[in-house]
Design a protein around this motif. Structure first.
Motif, PDB file in Angstrom:
ATOM      1  N   LEU A 266      47.453  41.139  47.383  1.00 32.64           N
ATOM      2  CA  LEU A 266      46.753  42.282  46.778  1.00 32.64           C
ATOM      3  C   LEU A 266      45.498  41.824  46.040  1.00 32.64           C
ATOM      4  O   LEU A 266      44.487  42.529  46.006  1.00 32.64           O
ATOM      5  CB  LEU A 266      47.664  43.020  45.797  1.00 32.64           C
ATOM      6  CG  LEU A 266      48.809  43.849  46.383  1.00 32.64           C
ATOM      7  CD1 LEU A 266      49.608  44.502  45.257  1.00 32.64           C
ATOM      8  CD2 LEU A 266      48.275  44.928  47.330  1.00 32.64           C
ATOM      9  N   LEU A 267      45.582  40.622  45.446  1.00 27.56           N
ATOM     10  CA  LEU A 267      44.465  40.135  44.632  1.00 27.56           C
ATOM     11  C   LEU A 267      43.192  39.954  45.439  1.00 27.56           C
ATOM     12  O   LEU A 267      42.096  40.092  44.912  1.00 27.56           O
ATOM     13  CB  LEU A 267      44.838  38.795  43.969  1.00 27.56           C
ATOM     14  CG  LEU A 267      46.017  38.841  42.997  1.00 27.56           C
ATOM     15  CD1 LEU A 267      46.335  37.438  42.501  1.00 27.56           C
ATOM     16  CD2 LEU A 267      45.707  39.761  41.820  1.00 27.56           C
ATOM     17  N   SER A 268      43.348  39.642  46.702  1.00 26.82           N
ATOM     18  CA  SER A 268      42.158  39.328  47.504  1.00 26.82           C
ATOM     19  C   SER A 268      41.629  40.537  48.282  1.00 26.82           C
ATOM     20  O   SER A 268      40.648  40.428  49.003  1.00 26.82           O
ATOM     21  CB  SER A 268      42.498  38.194  48.469  1.00 26.82           C
ATOM     22  OG  SER A 268      43.588  38.599  49.267  1.00 26.82           O
ATOM     23  N   MET A 269      42.270  41.696  48.112  1.00 19.78           N
ATOM     24  CA  MET A 269      41.846  42.850  48.927  1.00 19.78           C
ATOM     25  C   MET A 269      40.737  43.655  48.238  1.00 19.78           C
ATOM     26  O   MET A 269      40.789  43.889  47.038  1.00 19.78           O
ATOM     27  CB  MET A 269      43.042  43.760  49.182  1.00 19.78           C
ATOM     28  CG  MET A 269      44.006  43.182  50.178  1.00 19.78           C
ATOM     29  SD  MET A 269      45.449  44.252  50.298  1.00 19.78           S
ATOM     30  CE  MET A 269      46.406  43.368  51.485  1.00 19.78           C
ATOM     31  N   ASP A 270      39.804  44.115  49.053  1.00 17.44           N
ATOM     32  CA  ASP A 270      38.639  44.806  48.537  1.00 17.44           C
ATOM     33  C   ASP A 270      38.891  46.302  48.295  1.00 17.44           C
ATOM     34  O   ASP A 270      38.190  46.947  47.523  1.00 17.44           O
ATOM     35  CB  ASP A 270      37.510  44.636  49.570  1.00 17.44           C
ATOM     36  CG  ASP A 270      36.174  44.603  48.901  1.00 17.44           C
ATOM     37  OD1 ASP A 270      36.107  44.089  47.764  1.00 17.44           O
ATOM     38  OD2 ASP A 270      35.208  45.116  49.492  1.00 17.44           O
ATOM     39  N   ASN A 271      39.894  46.832  48.980  1.00 15.58           N
ATOM     40  CA  ASN A 271      40.156  48.270  48.880  1.00 15.58           C
ATOM     41  C   ASN A 271      41.294  48.583  47.906  1.00 15.58           C
ATOM     42  O   ASN A 271      41.969  49.596  48.007  1.00 15.58           O
ATOM     43  CB  ASN A 271      40.486  48.857  50.269  1.00 15.58           C
ATOM     44  CG  ASN A 271      41.563  48.066  50.975  1.00 15.58           C
ATOM     45  OD1 ASN A 271      41.897  46.952  50.569  1.00 15.58           O
ATOM     46  ND2 ASN A 271      42.129  48.633  52.030  1.00 15.58           N
ATOM     47  N   VAL A 272      41.510  47.666  46.963  1.00 13.37           N
ATOM     48  CA  VAL A 272      42.587  47.834  45.992  1.00 13.37           C
ATOM     49  C   VAL A 272      42.013  47.683  44.590  1.00 13.37           C
ATOM     50  O   VAL A 272      41.217  46.781  44.339  1.00 13.37           O
ATOM     51  CB  VAL A 272      43.661  46.731  46.198  1.00 13.37           C
ATOM     52  CG1 VAL A 272      44.779  46.857  45.184  1.00 13.37           C
ATOM     53  CG2 VAL A 272      44.220  46.803  47.595  1.00 13.37           C
ATOM     54  N   VAL A 273      42.419  48.564  43.683  1.00 11.18           N
ATOM     55  CA  VAL A 273      42.045  48.409  42.275  1.00 11.18           C
ATOM     56  C   VAL A 273      43.327  48.146  41.497  1.00 11.18           C
ATOM     57  O   VAL A 273      44.309  48.898  41.623  1.00 11.18           O
ATOM     58  CB  VAL A 273      41.329  49.672  41.744  1.00 11.18           C
ATOM     59  CG1 VAL A 273      41.059  49.532  40.251  1.00 11.18           C
ATOM     60  CG2 VAL A 273      40.025  49.899  42.501  1.00 11.18           C
ATOM     61  N   LEU A 274      43.335  47.072  40.733  1.00 16.79           N
ATOM     62  CA  LEU A 274      44.550  46.644  40.036  1.00 16.79           C
ATOM     63  C   LEU A 274      44.326  46.645  38.530  1.00 16.79           C
ATOM     64  O   LEU A 274      43.318  46.132  38.050  1.00 16.79           O
ATOM     65  CB  LEU A 274      44.914  45.226  40.481  1.00 16.79           C
ATOM     66  CG  LEU A 274      45.060  45.018  41.998  1.00 16.79           C
ATOM     67  CD1 LEU A 274      45.082  43.538  42.329  1.00 16.79           C
ATOM     68  CD2 LEU A 274      46.311  45.709  42.509  1.00 16.79           C
ATOM     69  N   LEU A 275      45.272  47.212  37.801  1.00 19.98           N
ATOM     70  CA  LEU A 275      45.212  47.190  36.336  1.00 19.98           C
ATOM     71  C   LEU A 275      46.514  46.601  35.803  1.00 19.98           C
ATOM     72  O   LEU A 275      47.563  46.715  36.453  1.00 19.98           O
ATOM     73  CB  LEU A 275      45.027  48.621  35.792  1.00 19.98           C
ATOM     74  CG  LEU A 275      43.715  49.332  36.148  1.00 19.98           C
ATOM     75  CD1 LEU A 275      43.720  50.768  35.618  1.00 19.98           C
ATOM     76  CD2 LEU A 275      42.529  48.570  35.597  1.00 19.98           C
ATOM     77  N   PRO A 276      46.466  45.982  34.620  1.00 18.31           N
ATOM     78  CA  PRO A 276      47.660  45.299  34.081  1.00 18.31           C
ATOM     79  C   PRO A 276      48.568  46.217  33.250  1.00 18.31           C
ATOM     80  O   PRO A 276      48.812  45.950  32.079  1.00 18.31           O
ATOM     81  CB  PRO A 276      47.039  44.181  33.237  1.00 18.31           C
ATOM     82  CG  PRO A 276      45.752  44.779  32.742  1.00 18.31           C
ATOM     83  CD  PRO A 276      45.255  45.702  33.815  1.00 18.31           C
TER      84      PRO A 276
END
Ligand code: 8YV
Length: 314
Positions: A266-276
């Motif tokens: 998931l960390l390397s994907m461009d179409n994903v926004v990740l929040l902690p």
């Protein structure tokens, strides 16, 4: 005499300090010798404070024979063995309402960040790419359809925000409600009908992995998954697969199956926004949650009453 309470999660000082002033606190979370702590203090402990995501094992509760109340610092109590608590007459309280707006703001933020590509575009500017080429065109949000899984307090606040942006709203849940939104009884059909599938239902056994590969396939290439609820509700492996194979358009995730671990893919994907997991993480809201968490304990130990008992125990 101050009641003894056990603390099973990391607590912010603005909650822990006032607790320490009024209770004999035992830090189970930080203890390097947990069995020793339980053997020495377990029989005296009358209250337990935990976080929203904290899993409380029945074995731990077995070691606390005088436990009267679990006060959850969070709205979610999916980590509490509710049936067990009911059978022992242990009260369980949480912190609803005070965090509703903040969590809904995060859902809206994730819709904007994924739909309008804001995170990707931010990276584009930082990388000086704008000097070289025009930014990408993204998707108009007005007129798009949002599907809310779980139209509770937070789901309704998400509906109000997205409605204000001119988006259409559909939802699924146990039963239709008296709201001006389209009810779609089945999750797969909801996913098939919407552009953004927003997960806003409680975690726990009843909802474990209900957003699975089939639901994601129904959401399809037009669709983005947003999760501000619990990582357990979505099959995380299936999200990774669906994103890799471009079965879905993108994802905006604030919660994960094994926080703080996030699958490397998931960390390397461009179409994903990740929040902690920051749904409730504002100073104001965390303070209000802390105040309510303590107020529930105070009300119980002074008046044998609680302020926000969970619905299953009412
Ligand atoms: C908090 C949450 O991060 O309320 C909940 O259920 O997951 C979050 O608001 C958590 O409870 C803090 O312990």
């Amino acid at each position: 005499m101050q009641p003894d309470i056990v603390v099973t999660a990391p607590l912010p000082p603005f909650l822990y300090d006032p607790l320490k002033a009024d209770y004999r606190c035992h830090d189970y979370y930080k203890s390097s010798h947990k069995p020793g702590l339980l053997a020495a203090e377990g029989a005296r402990i009358r209250g337990l404070v935990q976080g929203g995501g904290t899993v409380t094992a029945t074995e731990l509760l077995d070691a606390l024979p005088k436990l009267e109340i679990i006060s959850v610092f969070g709205v979610g109590y999916d980590g509490v063995p509710v049936a067990y608590c009911k059978s022992r007459g242990i009260k369980v309280t949480n912190t609803p309402d005070v965090l509703t707006d903040d969590v809904a703001d995060v859902a809206l933020g994730l819709i904007l960040m994924t739909g309008r590509g804001f995170v990707r575009l931010n990276r584009f500017v930082h990388a000086m790419e704008w000097e070289k080429r025009a930014p990408e065109l993204t998707t108009k949000l007005g007129g798009r359809k949002v599907g809310i899984l779980g139209l509770g307090r937070i789901g309704k606040a998400i509906a109000a925000r997205t409605e204000a942006m001119g988006m259409k709203i559909a939802y699924t849940g146990r039963k239709p409600q008296a709201v001006p939104y389209e009810f779609i009884p089945d999750l797969k059909s909801l996913a098939a009908a919407v552009d953004f599938l927003v997960v806003a239902c409680p975690g726990g056994a009843a909802t474990r992995n209900i957003v699975d590969a089939e639901v994601l396939a129904a959401l399809g290439k037009k669709g983005t998954l947003i999760n501000i609820a619990r990582g357990s509700i979505v099959d995380e492996g299936a999200i990774v697969d669906a994103l890799k194979s471009e079965t879905i358009k993108g994802a905006g995730l604030d919660v994960f199956a094994a926080e703080p671990h996030i699958p490397a893919e998931l960390l390397s994907m461009d179409n994903v926004v990740l929040l902690p997991h920051v749904g409730s993480a504002t100073r104001e809201t965390r303070q209000a949650m802390g105040d309510l968490c303590k107020a529930n304990l105070d009300a119980w130990f002074s008046k044998r009453k609680v302020l926000t008992l969970i619905p299953e125990l009412m």
